[in-house]
Scaffold this motif. Structure first.
Motif, PDB file in Angstrom:
ATOM      1  N   ALA A 264      -2.776  -3.482  -6.643  1.00 30.49           N
ATOM      2  CA  ALA A 264      -1.366  -3.092  -6.648  1.00 30.49           C
ATOM      3  C   ALA A 264      -0.477  -4.309  -6.802  1.00 30.49           C
ATOM      4  CB  ALA A 264      -1.003  -2.372  -5.347  1.00 30.49           C
ATOM      5  N   THR A 265       0.619  -4.101  -7.501  1.00 25.83           N
ATOM      6  CA  THR A 265       1.636  -5.128  -7.682  1.00 25.83           C
ATOM      7  C   THR A 265       2.968  -4.536  -7.243  1.00 25.83           C
ATOM      8  OG1 THR A 265       0.452  -6.031  -9.578  1.00 25.83           O
ATOM      9  CG2 THR A 265       2.741  -6.637  -9.376  1.00 25.83           C
ATOM     10  N   ALA A 266       3.774  -5.315  -6.572  1.00 24.99           N
ATOM     11  CA  ALA A 266       5.101  -4.849  -6.171  1.00 24.99           C
ATOM     12  C   ALA A 266       5.854  -4.352  -7.398  1.00 24.99           C
ATOM     13  CB  ALA A 266       5.868  -5.978  -5.492  1.00 24.99           C
ATOM     14  N   GLU A 267       6.517  -3.220  -7.257  1.00 24.96           N
ATOM     15  CA  GLU A 267       7.156  -2.590  -8.411  1.00 24.96           C
ATOM     16  C   GLU A 267       8.075  -3.536  -9.173  1.00 24.96           C
ATOM     17  OE1 GLU A 267       9.598   1.448  -9.574  1.00 24.96           O
ATOM     18  OE2 GLU A 267       8.852   1.189  -7.537  1.00 24.96           O
TER      19      GLU A 267
ATOM     20  N   VAL B 286       3.997 -12.293  -0.693  1.00 22.35           N
ATOM     21  CA  VAL B 286       2.910 -11.498  -1.259  1.00 22.35           C
ATOM     22  C   VAL B 286       3.513 -10.480  -2.221  1.00 22.35           C
ATOM     23  CG1 VAL B 286       1.084  -9.826  -0.751  1.00 22.35           C
ATOM     24  CG2 VAL B 286       1.380 -11.842   0.714  1.00 22.35           C
ATOM     25  N   VAL B 287       3.069 -10.531  -3.493  1.00 22.12           N
ATOM     26  CA  VAL B 287       3.615  -9.657  -4.532  1.00 22.12           C
ATOM     27  C   VAL B 287       2.546  -8.745  -5.136  1.00 22.12           C
ATOM     28  CG1 VAL B 287       5.568 -11.150  -5.087  1.00 22.12           C
ATOM     29  CG2 VAL B 287       3.374 -11.490  -6.263  1.00 22.12           C
TER      30      VAL B 287
ATOM     31  N   GLU C 121       0.835  -1.200   0.000  1.00 24.26           N
ATOM     32  CA  GLU C 121       0.000   0.000   0.000  1.00 24.26           C
ATOM     33  C   GLU C 121       0.877   1.260   0.000  1.00 24.26           C
ATOM     34  OE1 GLU C 121      -3.583   0.973   0.467  1.00 24.26           O
ATOM     35  OE2 GLU C 121      -3.640  -0.851  -0.711  1.00 24.26           O
ATOM     36  N   LEU C 122       1.885   1.273   0.863  1.00 25.95           N
ATOM     37  CA  LEU C 122       2.777   2.439   0.932  1.00 25.95           C
ATOM     38  C   LEU C 122       3.557   2.630  -0.354  1.00 25.95           C
ATOM     39  CD1 LEU C 122       4.104   2.196   4.585  1.00 25.95           C
ATOM     40  CD2 LEU C 122       2.673   4.017   3.601  1.00 25.95           C
ATOM     41  N   GLU C 123       3.956   1.532  -0.982  1.00 26.69           N
ATOM     42  CA  GLU C 123       4.702   1.608  -2.243  1.00 26.69           C
ATOM     43  C   GLU C 123       3.814   2.123  -3.373  1.00 26.69           C
ATOM     44  OE1 GLU C 123       6.266  -1.623  -5.418  1.00 26.69           O
ATOM     45  OE2 GLU C 123       7.020  -1.928  -3.378  1.00 26.69           O
ATOM     46  N   ALA C 124       2.602   1.587  -3.466  1.00 30.08           N
ATOM     47  CA  ALA C 124       1.725   1.903  -4.592  1.00 30.08           C
ATOM     48  C   ALA C 124       0.903   3.179  -4.386  1.00 30.08           C
ATOM     49  CB  ALA C 124       0.783   0.728  -4.855  1.00 30.08           C
ATOM     50  N   PHE C 125       0.535   3.447  -3.149  1.00 31.35           N
ATOM     51  CA  PHE C 125      -0.353   4.585  -2.853  1.00 31.35           C
ATOM     52  C   PHE C 125       0.218   5.409  -1.691  1.00 31.35           C
ATOM     53  CE2 PHE C 125      -2.918   0.775  -3.939  1.00 31.35           C
ATOM     54  CZ  PHE C 125      -3.344   1.157  -5.205  1.00 31.35           C
ATOM     55  N   PRO C 126       1.404   5.998  -1.856  1.00 29.33           N
ATOM     56  CA  PRO C 126       2.074   6.664  -0.730  1.00 29.33           C
ATOM     57  C   PRO C 126       1.251   7.775  -0.071  1.00 29.33           C
ATOM     58  CG  PRO C 126       3.160   7.203  -2.810  1.00 29.33           C
ATOM     59  CD  PRO C 126       2.153   6.141  -3.104  1.00 29.33           C
ATOM     60  N   ASP C 127       0.375   8.419  -0.824  1.00 28.26           N
ATOM     61  CA  ASP C 127      -0.418   9.506  -0.250  1.00 28.26           C
ATOM     62  C   ASP C 127      -1.778   9.059   0.255  1.00 28.26           C
ATOM     63  OD1 ASP C 127       1.616  11.328  -0.870  1.00 28.26           O
ATOM     64  OD2 ASP C 127       0.808  11.651  -2.893  1.00 28.26           O
ATOM     65  N   ASP C 128      -2.124   7.803   0.040  1.00 24.54           N
ATOM     66  CA  ASP C 128      -3.463   7.348   0.373  1.00 24.54           C
ATOM     67  C   ASP C 128      -3.482   5.874   0.784  1.00 24.54           C
ATOM     68  OD1 ASP C 128      -6.214   7.742   0.649  1.00 24.54           O
ATOM     69  OD2 ASP C 128      -6.631   7.077  -1.388  1.00 24.54           O
TER      70      ASP C 128
END
Length: 155
Positions: A74-77, A55-56, A18-25
């Motif tokens: 979301a998917t891990a970068e 979990v990826v 969540e933090l990786e994909a949606f840092p502001d939300d």
């Protein structure tokens, strides 16, 4: 890769994504825990895990009667472009159908060209625009997919 329902042991991994994909939300670990514990009755969380069990990716789907909403995916970068998002989307569609939804909705930033193309390829169509939908003032596109074959019953 496997897609399955999230469990309590997945909270930390989902929160990190969540933090990786949606840092502001990003959803907080506490909020995720409440959802996974079933205390948000309409919300389901799916996770994609690789062959090692890591979990990826994840998807959050809300189903209220005949309408489902893909709240986030979301998917891990470092795992992108490997079919994980497609597998999560397919599992989200199956979940929505199985819970009786006949339509799946989502919002996406109008400047997120890659995501819009991904959703269009999957069969979503634009049905609306929400001006200043995001915190930063960006416009959101509302996309929809009809879900023929739903287990919904008329009442």
């Amino acid at each position: 890769m496997t897609v399955r329902s999230a469990g309590p042991d997945d909270v930390a991994a989902i929160a990190a994504l969540e933090l990786e994909a949606f840092p502001d939300d990003a959803w907080t670990p506490e909020y995720l825990q409440v959802a996974i514990d079933g205390k948000m009755p309409t919300v389901r969380i799916l996770v994609a895990e690789d062959a090692t069990g890591k979990v990826v990716g994840h998807a959050l789907v809300s189903v209220v009667y005949e309408i489902a909403e893909l709240q986030r995916i979301a998917t891990a970068e470092q795992q992108r472009r490997r079919g994980i998002g497609g597998a999560l989307l397919a599992a989200s569609v199956d979940l929505a159908r199985s819970e009786g939804a006949d339509r799946l909705l989502l919002e996406v930033r109008e400047n997120n060209v890659a995501a819009i193309e991904f959703y269009h390829r999957a069969g979503f169509v634009e049905i609306d625009r929400r001006e200043r939908y995001y915190r930063d003032g960006a416009t959101g596109l509302v996309l929809a997919m009809e879900l023929p074959g739903s287990t919904a019953t008329s009442g």
